[in-house]
Design a protein around this motif. Structure first.
Motif, PDB file in Angstrom:
ATOM      1  N   UNK A  87      26.695  72.263  52.560  1.00 29.40           N
ATOM      2  CA  UNK A  87      25.426  71.591  52.287  1.00 29.40           C
ATOM      3  C   UNK A  87      24.379  72.575  51.786  1.00 29.40           C
ATOM      4  N   UNK A  88      24.374  73.798  52.314  1.00 31.98           N
ATOM      5  CA  UNK A  88      23.448  74.813  51.802  1.00 31.98           C
ATOM      6  C   UNK A  88      23.781  75.167  50.364  1.00 31.98           C
ATOM      7  N   UNK A  89      25.067  75.295  50.054  1.00 30.59           N
ATOM      8  CA  UNK A  89      25.454  75.587  48.671  1.00 30.59           C
ATOM      9  C   UNK A  89      25.113  74.433  47.736  1.00 30.59           C
ATOM     10  N   UNK A  90      25.241  73.221  48.212  1.00 30.16           N
ATOM     11  CA  UNK A  90      24.889  72.054  47.405  1.00 30.16           C
ATOM     12  C   UNK A  90      23.386  72.019  47.140  1.00 30.16           C
ATOM     13  N   UNK A  91      22.593  72.343  48.139  1.00 29.48           N
ATOM     14  CA  UNK A  91      21.140  72.392  47.951  1.00 29.48           C
ATOM     15  C   UNK A  91      20.765  73.503  46.980  1.00 29.48           C
ATOM     16  N   UNK A  92      21.380  74.671  47.117  1.00 28.66           N
ATOM     17  CA  UNK A  92      21.098  75.772  46.192  1.00 28.66           C
ATOM     18  C   UNK A  92      21.524  75.431  44.764  1.00 28.66           C
ATOM     19  N   UNK A  93      22.664  74.779  44.615  1.00 30.55           N
ATOM     20  CA  UNK A  93      23.105  74.345  43.291  1.00 30.55           C
ATOM     21  C   UNK A  93      22.159  73.330  42.675  1.00 30.55           C
ATOM     22  N   UNK A  94      21.663  72.412  43.486  1.00 31.49           N
ATOM     23  CA  UNK A  94      20.693  71.440  42.995  1.00 31.49           C
ATOM     24  C   UNK A  94      19.405  72.105  42.558  1.00 31.49           C
ATOM     25  N   UNK A  95      18.962  73.113  43.310  1.00 27.96           N
ATOM     26  CA  UNK A  95      17.761  73.850  42.915  1.00 27.96           C
ATOM     27  C   UNK A  95      17.973  74.598  41.604  1.00 27.96           C
ATOM     28  N   UNK A  96      19.150  75.183  41.434  1.00 27.78           N
ATOM     29  CA  UNK A  96      19.450  75.890  40.188  1.00 27.78           C
ATOM     30  C   UNK A  96      19.435  74.921  39.014  1.00 27.78           C
ATOM     31  N   UNK A  97      20.029  73.747  39.194  1.00 24.94           N
ATOM     32  CA  UNK A  97      20.018  72.751  38.120  1.00 24.94           C
ATOM     33  C   UNK A  97      18.594  72.299  37.791  1.00 24.94           C
ATOM     34  N   UNK A  98      17.798  72.065  38.817  1.00 27.80           N
ATOM     35  CA  UNK A  98      16.424  71.608  38.580  1.00 27.80           C
ATOM     36  C   UNK A  98      15.583  72.683  37.904  1.00 27.80           C
TER      37      UNK A  98
END
Length: 107
Positions: A87-98
């Protein structure tokens, strides 16, 4: 967890459509909007996954330390830790995309 999996699937689909190397998805403005939308999906997926793992961990710990609980007691296992890290990696990936598409994103 079902909501996290569904949001992650739609985020991955939107990310594939929003990549600059694909011909599907339209213009650069549309692709950047799809990328930001996929980032939000990944953020929500990570939040849903972290919430589900934390609620289950709370239930395990309260049952484990309750002296009146007579059923089988469980301990925190590797699956919970993998869920938290995922879940932390998913949140970090979402931040990178945004953040990666925010410079080319125009309203």
């Amino acid at each position: 967890m079902i909501a996290a999996v569904c949001l992650g699937f739609f985020g991955a689909t939107l990310a594939l459509l929003g990549m600059k190397c694909t011909k599907i998805g339209g213009s650069d403005t549309t692709k950047s909007r799809l990328t930001v939308l996929s980032g939000f999906h990944f953020l929500l997926s990570g939040i849903c996954c972290m919430t589900a793992c934390s609620i289950y961990a709370r239930r395990i710990t309260t049952d484990f330390f309750d002296p009146l609980f007579v059923k089988q007691k469980f301990e925190l296992g590797a699956a919970l830790f993998i869920g938290w890290v995922g879940s932390v990696l998913c949140i970090l990936g979402g931040l990178v995309f945004c953040l990666s598409a925010s410079e080319s994103f125009s309203l």
